[in-house]
Design an enzyme around this catalytic site. Structure first.
Site, PDB file in Angstrom:
ATOM      1  N   ARG A   1      44.148  31.167  42.803  1.00 35.60           N
ATOM      2  CA  ARG A   1      44.837  31.452  41.537  1.00 35.60           C
ATOM      3  C   ARG A   1      44.753  32.953  41.224  1.00 35.60           C
ATOM      4  O   ARG A   1      43.710  33.582  41.341  1.00 35.60           O
ATOM      5  CB  ARG A   1      44.192  30.644  40.410  1.00 35.60           C
ATOM      6  CG  ARG A   1      44.808  30.863  39.022  1.00 35.60           C
ATOM      7  CD  ARG A   1      44.076  31.914  38.217  1.00 35.60           C
ATOM      8  NE  ARG A   1      44.578  32.046  36.850  1.00 35.60           N
ATOM      9  CZ  ARG A   1      44.230  33.016  36.024  1.00 35.60           C
ATOM     10  NH1 ARG A   1      43.382  33.937  36.417  1.00 35.60           N
ATOM     11  NH2 ARG A   1      44.716  33.083  34.813  1.00 35.60           N
TER      12      ARG A   1
ATOM     13  N   THR B   1      38.673  40.165  30.566  1.00 35.60           N
ATOM     14  CA  THR B   1      39.010  41.217  31.523  1.00 35.60           C
ATOM     15  C   THR B   1      38.784  42.574  30.879  1.00 35.60           C
ATOM     16  O   THR B   1      38.931  42.695  29.672  1.00 35.60           O
ATOM     17  CB  THR B   1      40.522  41.073  31.827  1.00 35.60           C
ATOM     18  OG1 THR B   1      40.705  39.825  32.466  1.00 35.60           O
ATOM     19  CG2 THR B   1      41.071  42.189  32.657  1.00 35.60           C
TER      20      THR B   1
ATOM     21  N   THR C   1      44.443  40.781  27.899  1.00 34.08           N
ATOM     22  CA  THR C   1      43.314  39.956  28.300  1.00 34.08           C
ATOM     23  C   THR C   1      43.530  38.561  27.732  1.00 34.08           C
ATOM     24  O   THR C   1      44.302  38.387  26.798  1.00 34.08           O
ATOM     25  CB  THR C   1      41.982  40.566  27.817  1.00 34.08           C
ATOM     26  OG1 THR C   1      40.901  39.727  28.240  1.00 34.08           O
ATOM     27  CG2 THR C   1      41.930  40.724  26.311  1.00 34.08           C
TER      28      THR C   1
HETATM   29  N1  ASP Z   1      43.586  37.619  31.932  1.00 29.90           N
HETATM   30  C1  ASP Z   1      42.573  37.157  32.837  1.00 29.90           C
HETATM   31  C2  ASP Z   1      43.155  36.132  33.755  1.00 29.90           C
HETATM   32  O1  ASP Z   1      43.952  35.326  33.324  1.00 29.90           O
HETATM   33  C3  ASP Z   1      41.377  36.611  32.168  1.00 29.90           C
HETATM   34  C4  ASP Z   1      40.918  37.313  30.911  1.00 29.90           C
HETATM   35  O2  ASP Z   1      41.326  38.382  30.569  1.00 29.90           O
HETATM   36  O3  ASP Z   1      40.110  36.785  30.192  1.00 29.90           O
HETATM   37  O4  ASP Z   1      42.742  36.082  34.882  1.00 29.90           O
END
Ligand code: ASP
Length: 328
Positions: free
Chosen positions: A217, A189, A240
């Site tokens: 989700r 993210t 993230t």
């Molecule tokens: N945190 C994000 C999620 O769980 C994914 C990510 O940051 O890689 O959707």
């Protein structure tokens, strides 16, 4: 009654005094930090605003729109990997220096969910709009419906369909070191935190979430307090990685509160990661979570579970990418 009024007046004045104290100009000048290597080009977008004395809120929105529009980044916005039903669903949130916040969850067909989140913040009495309601709101406010599933992400998805049985267990779906079909990563993210010349903070967080997740989700990224939190008295934090673990400890809010107690941004992020491990050592072993924080002095820091997390910093002094320290 008179005493109560006096008390209220004093409290309000006290509040104003606190606000005045925390809103002085940024001592070290403006600064923006954001997650992963792609944070560098996002920071460049934010810097166009910050470098001209613009507001942190405008900077973070403009900054994260860059990876949102980049089809080569398969974890954010346009070109993001779809859910297990082949649908690209996006999550985003934004928060300013006055505790205003806006969020969209599971939004389809809109390339810039961060700008929709900002509109939710500014134009509605609500904080979160989800799914079809978020889409209707976006369309009613001039956004256009676009196909966000690029040929590359479609191909990767079709490849995944051939070989993968769906399992909702995040540790199975999201093994950090397993390359996804086509070499894509299955999560990452952008979380961005900025402080402007006035010393005010804002943050933004936007993602397509975990690849091949169950339809509907929602991860931590659009959840205020989990994927992002900004407290203009203290600092800001973003996350993230596997969102389920970040939500479980309300990660970004935790980190801001730890900074309020006097921890440096790095120490606060380390404690947040430690909390994830203590709450679920077995879960934490095979997944990635990274935290990034910025305080009111313009100090920043990060920590992650596994090696490999990077973050980008842009200020008058530097424009570079750092490796986050990891527990494992
Ligand atoms: N945190 C994000 C999620 O769980 C994914 C990510 O940051 O890689 O959707």
């Amino acid at each position: 009654m008179a005493t109560r009024r006096k008390f209220l007046r004093q409290s309000l004045m006290g509040g104003a005094a606190v606000f005045a104290r925390v809103s002085g100009p940024a001592a070290g000048g403006p600064i923006v930090v954001s997650t992963w290597d792609f944070g560098k080009s996002a920071n460049a977008g934010a810097w166009e605003v910050l470098g001209k004395g613009g507001r942190a809120l405008d900077a973070v929105e403009q900054g994260v729109r860059i990876p949102e529009a980049d089809p080569s980044i398969q974890t954010i916005g346009y070109g993001g990997l779809p859910d297990r039903d082949g649908r690209v669903t996006l999550d985003a949130c934004i928060m300013d220096d006055r505790y205003n916040c806006g969020s969209v969850m599971c939004l389809e067909y809109i390339k810039h969910p961060i700008s929709v989140a900002r509109l939710v913040m500014e134009k509605t009495p609500h904080i979160i709009l989800a799914g079809d309601g978020a889409l209707q709101f976006a369309l009613a406010n001039g956004f256009h419906k676009e196909n966000l599933l690029t040929d590359k992400s479609k191909k990767d998805y079709e490849e995944w369909l051939k070989t993968s049985h769906y399992s909702p267990e995040v540790n199975i779906e999201n093994r950090l070191h397993d390359p996804m079909p086509g070499g894509a990563t299955n999560h990452d993210t952008i979380g961005m935190l900025a402080m402007d010349e006035q010393g005010n903070l804002s943050g933004a967080c936007t993602t397509s979430g975990l690849a091949y997740k169950m339809h509907g989700r929602v991860g931590d990224s659009p959840v205020i307090g989990a994927g992002l939190y900004v407290d203009n008295e203290v600092g800001a934090a973003t996350a993230t990685g596997v969102g389920e673990e970040v939500i479980r400890i309300v990660g970004s809010h935790l980190i801001v509160e730890l900074m309020r107690q006097g921890l440096s941004p790095e120490a606060a992020c380390r404690e947040g990661i430690g909390r994830i491990i203590r709450r679920g050592p077995d879960r934490a072993k095979d997944i990635q979570v990274g935290f990034l924080a910025l305080n009111k002095k313009g100090e920043y820091g990060a920590y992650c579970l596994q090696q490999g997390f990077t973050y980008a910093v842009r200020s008058e002094k530097e424009d570079r990418i750092y490796k986050g320290k990891s527990i494992y």
